[in-house]
Motif scaffolding. Structure first.
Motif, PDB file in Angstrom:
ATOM      1  N   UNK A 185       0.850  -1.183   0.000  1.00  0.00           N
ATOM      2  CA  UNK A 185       0.000   0.000   0.000  1.00  0.00           C
ATOM      3  C   UNK A 185       0.893   1.241   0.000  1.00  0.00           C
ATOM      4  N   UNK A 186       0.473   2.241  -0.758  1.00  0.00           N
ATOM      5  CA  UNK A 186       1.212   3.493  -0.827  1.00  0.00           C
ATOM      6  C   UNK A 186       0.463   4.530   0.012  1.00  0.00           C
ATOM      7  N   UNK A 187       1.161   5.156   0.937  1.00  0.00           N
ATOM      8  CA  UNK A 187       0.511   6.099   1.857  1.00  0.00           C
ATOM      9  C   UNK A 187       0.644   7.543   1.376  1.00  0.00           C
ATOM     10  N   UNK A 188      -0.309   8.341   1.782  1.00  0.00           N
ATOM     11  CA  UNK A 188      -0.354   9.748   1.442  1.00  0.00           C
ATOM     12  C   UNK A 188      -0.367  10.534   2.752  1.00  0.00           C
ATOM     13  N   UNK A 189       0.625  11.389   2.905  1.00  0.00           N
ATOM     14  CA  UNK A 189       0.712  12.180   4.140  1.00  0.00           C
ATOM     15  C   UNK A 189       0.290  13.617   3.814  1.00  0.00           C
ATOM     16  N   UNK A 190      -0.593  14.234   4.614  1.00  0.00           N
ATOM     17  CA  UNK A 190      -0.982  13.855   5.984  1.00  0.00           C
ATOM     18  C   UNK A 190      -2.225  12.983   6.071  1.00  0.00           C
ATOM     19  N   UNK A 191      -2.857  12.652   4.955  1.00  0.00           N
ATOM     20  CA  UNK A 191      -4.117  11.909   5.054  1.00  0.00           C
ATOM     21  C   UNK A 191      -3.989  10.616   5.864  1.00  0.00           C
ATOM     22  N   UNK A 192      -2.816   9.965   5.743  1.00  0.00           N
ATOM     23  CA  UNK A 192      -2.655   8.651   6.374  1.00  0.00           C
ATOM     24  C   UNK A 192      -1.778   8.698   7.620  1.00  0.00           C
ATOM     25  N   UNK A 193      -1.618   9.872   8.171  1.00  0.00           N
ATOM     26  CA  UNK A 193      -0.743  10.010   9.329  1.00  0.00           C
ATOM     27  C   UNK A 193      -1.314   9.238  10.524  1.00  0.00           C
ATOM     28  N   UNK A 194      -0.451   8.470  11.155  1.00  0.00           N
ATOM     29  CA  UNK A 194      -0.856   7.705  12.346  1.00  0.00           C
ATOM     30  C   UNK A 194       0.424   7.255  13.030  1.00  0.00           C
ATOM     31  N   UNK A 195       0.286   6.729  14.191  1.00  0.00           N
ATOM     32  CA  UNK A 195       1.455   6.222  14.906  1.00  0.00           C
ATOM     33  C   UNK A 195       2.059   5.078  14.088  1.00  0.00           C
ATOM     34  N   UNK A 196       3.333   5.212  13.706  1.00  0.00           N
ATOM     35  CA  UNK A 196       3.959   4.163  12.889  1.00  0.00           C
ATOM     36  C   UNK A 196       3.830   2.772  13.503  1.00  0.00           C
ATOM     37  N   UNK A 197       3.880   2.702  14.786  1.00  0.00           N
ATOM     38  CA  UNK A 197       3.763   1.380  15.428  1.00  0.00           C
ATOM     39  C   UNK A 197       2.392   0.769  15.137  1.00  0.00           C
ATOM     40  N   UNK A 198       1.373   1.608  15.198  1.00  0.00           N
ATOM     41  CA  UNK A 198       0.019   1.118  14.898  1.00  0.00           C
ATOM     42  C   UNK A 198      -0.093   0.705  13.436  1.00  0.00           C
ATOM     43  N   UNK A 199       0.547   1.480  12.579  1.00  0.00           N
ATOM     44  CA  UNK A 199       0.494   1.145  11.148  1.00  0.00           C
ATOM     45  C   UNK A 199       1.191  -0.188  10.882  1.00  0.00           C
ATOM     46  N   UNK A 200       2.326  -0.378  11.544  1.00  0.00           N
ATOM     47  CA  UNK A 200       3.061  -1.638  11.350  1.00  0.00           C
ATOM     48  C   UNK A 200       2.260  -2.812  11.886  1.00  0.00           C
ATOM     49  N   UNK A 201       1.580  -2.595  12.986  1.00  0.00           N
ATOM     50  CA  UNK A 201       0.759  -3.667  13.556  1.00  0.00           C
ATOM     51  C   UNK A 201      -0.382  -4.030  12.615  1.00  0.00           C
TER      52      UNK A 201
ATOM     53  N   UNK B   1      10.256  15.988   4.018  1.00  0.00           N
ATOM     54  CA  UNK B   1      11.221  15.295   4.888  1.00  0.00           C
ATOM     55  C   UNK B   1      10.489  14.469   5.941  1.00  0.00           C
ATOM     56  N   UNK B   2       9.369  14.993   6.397  1.00  0.00           N
ATOM     57  CA  UNK B   2       8.578  14.239   7.370  1.00  0.00           C
ATOM     58  C   UNK B   2       8.022  12.969   6.734  1.00  0.00           C
ATOM     59  N   UNK B   3       7.626  13.065   5.480  1.00  0.00           N
ATOM     60  CA  UNK B   3       7.129  11.875   4.776  1.00  0.00           C
ATOM     61  C   UNK B   3       8.210  10.794   4.715  1.00  0.00           C
ATOM     62  N   UNK B   4       9.427  11.222   4.464  1.00  0.00           N
ATOM     63  CA  UNK B   4      10.547  10.269   4.429  1.00  0.00           C
ATOM     64  C   UNK B   4      10.727   9.641   5.805  1.00  0.00           C
ATOM     65  N   UNK B   5      10.680  10.483   6.811  1.00  0.00           N
ATOM     66  CA  UNK B   5      10.876  10.012   8.183  1.00  0.00           C
ATOM     67  C   UNK B   5       9.836   8.956   8.560  1.00  0.00           C
ATOM     68  N   UNK B   6       8.578   9.268   8.242  1.00  0.00           N
ATOM     69  CA  UNK B   6       7.506   8.299   8.529  1.00  0.00           C
ATOM     70  C   UNK B   6       7.735   7.025   7.723  1.00  0.00           C
ATOM     71  N   UNK B   7       8.005   7.207   6.441  1.00  0.00           N
ATOM     72  CA  UNK B   7       8.188   6.056   5.563  1.00  0.00           C
ATOM     73  C   UNK B   7       9.331   5.159   6.019  1.00  0.00           C
ATOM     74  N   UNK B   8      10.396   5.791   6.483  1.00  0.00           N
ATOM     75  CA  UNK B   8      11.563   5.007   6.920  1.00  0.00           C
ATOM     76  C   UNK B   8      11.174   4.055   8.053  1.00  0.00           C
ATOM     77  N   UNK B   9      10.267   4.516   8.894  1.00  0.00           N
ATOM     78  CA  UNK B   9       9.822   3.657  10.005  1.00  0.00           C
ATOM     79  C   UNK B   9       8.931   2.514   9.538  1.00  0.00           C
ATOM     80  N   UNK B  10       8.344   2.700   8.381  1.00  0.00           N
ATOM     81  CA  UNK B  10       7.383   1.707   7.874  1.00  0.00           C
ATOM     82  C   UNK B  10       7.988   0.740   6.860  1.00  0.00           C
ATOM     83  N   UNK B  11       9.251   0.957   6.517  1.00  0.00           N
ATOM     84  CA  UNK B  11       9.869   0.057   5.547  1.00  0.00           C
ATOM     85  C   UNK B  11       9.736   0.516   4.114  1.00  0.00           C
ATOM     86  N   UNK B  12       9.208   1.705   3.908  1.00  0.00           N
ATOM     87  CA  UNK B  12       9.141   2.248   2.555  1.00  0.00           C
ATOM     88  C   UNK B  12      10.551   2.599   2.095  1.00  0.00           C
TER      89      UNK B  12
END
Lengths: 423, 423, 423, 423
Positions: C94-110, C157-168
């Motif tokens: 799935x490809x995410x769109x920020x800020x629409x899909x902003x959430x706690x990365x841990x929750x997203x990974x779960x 840059x924030x999108x990259x930061x979030x993505x990095x946590x999610x494995x993007x």
């Protein structure tokens, strides 16, 4: 006529595979409630006319690069057309272009008899000067000069006269009249002059004839064209009368235009008369039918098959292409088969299911219903229809194996290439 | 009403220069046999309607970015429209959109009286859901469901009813109905349903009213649109009757299409009813009139001025634009003046000379005749017409000097921006 | 996760037919020298990413008409994406769109763990205002104001930061920056500001990340767009460096443009990074893949399959569509399968034969070679690949049978429709 | 050379009016802070090259309709070019096309001396067969056959050799290579062959020469073209080296494309080399410059004038049109003046004010700033520049009065018209 034995020989090697594929397809279609024999009957009955001039190599304003064995006369052209029909069994008629194809009607009829061909719509030519006293540089049927218009009218009447002797039943009128500069012509009065000329031609139509008005957005005129779109073509057909109809050439529209919708609208108006088939990517590219956007061709046929039962609908189908880089005979064979393919695919559409999805606004399933028909590989049906009618399972292979092009290259005079219209 | 003294103050500084430029132009035109006063009279008499909704900031499916002082009600909108007319003296009427502009007719008439404005054509809205029981997701006047069509018909009849109370004399119908997938709708039956609904609306037209059918190639439907081009619009007007006409929006055509020719054809057919002015580069961009292809706007006016004497020709002119990055009041003022400019330039064309060049096929001089009129800087004529009528020589300068936007920004509630239709 | 037993139940009724069709196709392909198992393996390995936001109903600037069960959060969207992948087995990420899909990365990974999904490229949003101090009304990464550019850079840059946590592993940058009027921006300096901003973002890329520049000819800007075509996208990727690539969205080109050729050129330049799949007839219509011009989709895949062995070629494939009149889940399933279909058809092209025809300038047979692959009905291969992977033979039928839409409609809050961006 | 006395006679009658108009304009511009003499100096220094072949009547694939006095040799063509420059004083150089203009360089230099003309860029021709052993039917510089490529390379090297003797400093390469069918060519390898050939030609460039790569979206190839857009042209110029640049022909783009933006991007890339001026409505219509979209021509010049100070920018400007319905000499004169007009109008833009509006995102005033310059009628400046340089105030009037066309019609052999490239 193409040598029957060579067709047999070519067919023999692939006949077994065809039978297997045909059976598998039949079984699959049966599961969908479709009788393959019914569809095959439709394929067999299908016919599209071939333009005589399409047997010669075409070109652009930059250049023309002839191939070997270019036909020099209408009799050569009919020989080539006979090959196309012998192998595909889908092109029993030829459409003539006057004055290019002018000859003694008796000789033409004899040649038709010999080749097993008939004559489709007649085509007039007032987009180039072919010897008249008046030049068409600034227009023909819509020219500001009455004498020039009269010459163009007379030419069209002559086309009808010739055609009447040949058994043709329609005249297709396409003119290049228009302008290259804003202001060059008064667009309203130019259209009125065009209508006036068309009315004169209309008067000369035999009782059982029809006249087709063909629109085209541009070229050879590059700012405005008298019959630029279906709206103007419709106005023309309406003003002329009940024997006047609109002819749609698939390559004559503005970019992005939904052509199948124009087909639907002209059917609604009772004024659809026929088609010039080809394909295009940019302008009036006159590319081989079905080679650029095959699904668009299918969607046009989808409208036509849907409207089959419309009272009074009587369509003339012709190929109109420019074959610049291929053997024209090969291109015409492939194109005839691609047009036939789209027709057969459109015949597979489950119209009851489609109507249900449409009523329910189930866009996804409605769309899927069309695609399901389109993606069915109907080649076995087409091949079987050809085979049963005495044609070739694989016309290109049979044609190449028989060496026809080499024979005519040896026999016919060599044609010089050279520049196009630009200089 | 816009403060008269501020207009005077703004005019004073440039009045002398204007007089000088006007005289120089008058002298030059006189040499060409043109009386500048006659042209000025035409400029003075020119009028184009403003769409009420155009006073708000527009947007795209991606986003809308409102400005300050967005009008919240039709009364705010009429205030803004009054500013436009006060300064340009070219926009005496306003076109309403129902339900957006719904209000007590008596209040609307009172506001019109106060602002010195009148009401032009009415516009219905069935391209979005505005509270009815039935959704227009899958169409309105052409919907498969009879109840949905009935709701859309009733809405259009209500628009007529409201308009009749306001002194309007026409209803413009534009619908977004169409499809996004091949197969989603049966294009022929969809058109028949549309015609059926339009006939119901037509029956509700008062004796002295007209109905305009507006075509558009695509958007919001992306595969097919019911009234996709002028051909379908013409069929519609023909089937409805003598009170039905076609309305041309300059941004609603396929790429490359010659719009001035469509104008000419609709005049020929006796079915041209009016215009929606705007400009575009790609699709229905709804950009400010005359900002992208000013010569195209001139060529449209060239057809209209040429056809002025046509019996029965009665055109409704409206601006229809989306102002996404400018102050809408400023854009509407500039657009009204650009439309007026093209009209005045077209009025300068030497039509006798042009007809002569056309008769002689002197394309070069015919074309030069149009360009000569187009390149004439008629700003002094426009400015003088405004000045004499109590408007501003330079409306933008006067508007900015007066601080109107700041005033309404302070007075009206702030509007939140945000996403468009896409998500 | 979609109920496995319901998939089984749906498959059971058609499994026999599939086996028969698969065998018949296998036999036919074998005759052409193609091993169906090899092709099936390719179908199985195929994957295309789904955009999270595509699970909601889309709209236009005129209106949005939501359906039932619209997803309200990224977790709802991931549930819907899971259904798509469970049934098609072709959309594992799935490809995410920020800020629409902003959430706690841990929750997203779960949630990803739970649904069996992974995360594809990240997408930033600077084409609408989503709460920052500075408005993007007049641009974002190319804005004249340095603070606005800084805000847009920080967001990326924030999108990259979030993505990095999610494995993007990649960021796709598409901006709407441009202009609506000639003169509104200095096109050269605007591009330089864009490049300056992109260089700042580039600096923030992790070692193993890539950045994609996506071009689009117009919309939301209607006169000029900063990254308007592949030429500008290429210049961008060249100036940024080796981690920068170009992303091609099939709907972002001028009319008539040959997109497969752009694919070929970007491969030549070593700068092709990925695709946004959809289909279109007019502008950026964002219609379902393969529903308008399926042969064009095939020709794009023909280039990609041809170039598979190109060293360093690593493509990101994503669907990017707007589902305005269908159930988005259904559209995404069908689109994923149509993209897969074109890929599999392109895998059937006899490339040795094709190369021979090309060397001989045998245009007719070269063209026929592509069409032969295209017209092969590979549905049995796709269905079998799904079946073997635990998916549905007919995902639409299985989905409808399971009643998922009704369930979420009952469960999720109702969403109001209404106007689009226009007013 | 054109008779000086006839120019004087023609000027005399309108010289007084010109003086008056010039003064009025000067006064008006002075108020805006513009010195008319500075602008006049720019008009005087302006020059655009004329294509030798443009002096003959052009045509389309359907037909060519020659006029009287068609030039038969390059010496005739240079006579015609001399008339154009004598009257307009804006076209001091001629661009040759080889082999059409092949002649003894000494004779060409003598004729140039006699007519007061110089030689601009050289143009090669590999889009038609002009006598070589190998045909260009399937391509030239990108042909699959090495011997054909070698022939095309040799031809280009010969063009350089001839040009070097004539004082030319650049070679423009435009090829028609491409394909008419998907699959006909491998688009990637075809491009590599093209690059390989161009590198051979590049090696043959004298130290002070440049080579221009000219892109075109389609025609004569109708599915794909090797150098289809500026992106591919840029890749070519980048791979060749610092003497390679891109040439922009205004008619060679997809519909709706923003050409002035391409100009801006190529300036950014340091690779803009020159222009082929013309106008178009549909495809590569090769209409007279400034007759269809004059504002677009202005916007292109707006970019060029803006970029004048760019280090290293050195542009070659040429007219490239097909004159099908006008006297080519007249069309070339008018076109040269329209190009000059747009250049002079662009020189009036208040760039400081514009930059301020751009910085403030005042789109309305920025746009108005361009339009204000565009709508200034600069004809008095152009006429005065001609007059002072010994040319005609009204070149068309002077040309017609002198009877040049009648003279050459009497003197030169009559040329037969006839069909174009199509049959």
């Amino acid at each position: 006529m193409f040598d029957e034995s060579s067709i047999h020989a070519a067919n023999e090697t692939v006949q077994g595979d065809l039978a297997r594929d045909y059976d598998a397809l039949g079984e699959k279609l049966a599961r969908e409630g479709i009788d393959i024999e019914t569809i095959r009957k439709r394929a067999t009955d299908f016919a599209v006319a071939v333009p005589s001039w399409g047997t010669g190599t075409g070109g652009t304003r930059f250049a023309r690069f002839p191939g070997g064995g270019e036909p020099a006369t209408i009799f050569d052209r009919l020989d080539d057309c006979a090959v196309i029909n012998d192998l595909t069994r889908a092109t029993p008629t030829v459409s003539l272009h006057i004055p290019w194809d002018k000859a003694d009607p008796a000789d033409l009829l004899a040649k038709a008899e010999e080749t097993g061909l008939g004559f489709d719509c007649m085509n007039s030519n007032t987009f180039s000067d072919t010897g008249g006293d008046h030049s068409y540089k600034y227009g023909s049927l819509s020219h500001t000069d009455a004498a020039t218009r009269a010459q163009a009218i007379a030419h069209n009447l002559e086309c009808i006269e010739i055609g009447a002797k040949l058994g043709s039943k329609a005249l297709t009128v396409w003119i290049g009249d228009g302008s290259n500069f804003p202001g060059q012509t008064h667009m309203g009065r130019q259209f009125e002059r065009y209508l006036g000329s068309m009315k004169e031609i209309y008067k000369g139509l035999p009782e059982d004839w029809r006249i087709f008005s063909e629109h085209k957005i541009y070229e050879p005129a590059f700012y405005s064209t008298v019959v630029q779109d279906w709206g103007t073509s419709l106005l023309t057909a309406q003003e002329l009368g009940e024997k006047a109809f609109c002819l749609v050439d698939l390559g004559h529209h503005a970019p992005n235009v939904n052509i199948e919708m124009i087909v639907s609208r002209l059917i609604h108006a009772g004024k659809l008369g026929g088609f010039h088939f080809n394909d295009s990517k940019y302008g009036d590219d006159d590319l081989d039918s079905g080679t650029i956007e095959p699904y668009r061709l299918f969607l046009v046929w989808n409208e036509l098959v849907d409207a089959e039962a419309t009272p009074g609908l009587n369509l003339a189908h012709m190929i109109d292409q420019s074959h610049n880089v291929t053997d024209p005979i090969e291109s015409l064979m492939v194109s005839a088969m691609e047009i036939q393919r789209a027709y057969v695919q459109a015949s597979l559409v489950d119209r009851a299911a489609l109507a249900g999805y449409q009523a329910d606004n189930d866009a996804l399933m409605a769309s899927a219903t069309l695609r399901r028909a389109f993606r069915t590989d109907v080649e076995p049906i087409l091949a079987r229809a050809r085979l049963d009618a005495g044609g070739a399972i694989d016309p290109i292979r049979a044609y190449r194996a028989a060496g026809y092009r080499a024979q005519v290259t040896a026999r016919r005079p060599k044609v010089a290439g050279g520049g196009g219209g630009i200089v």
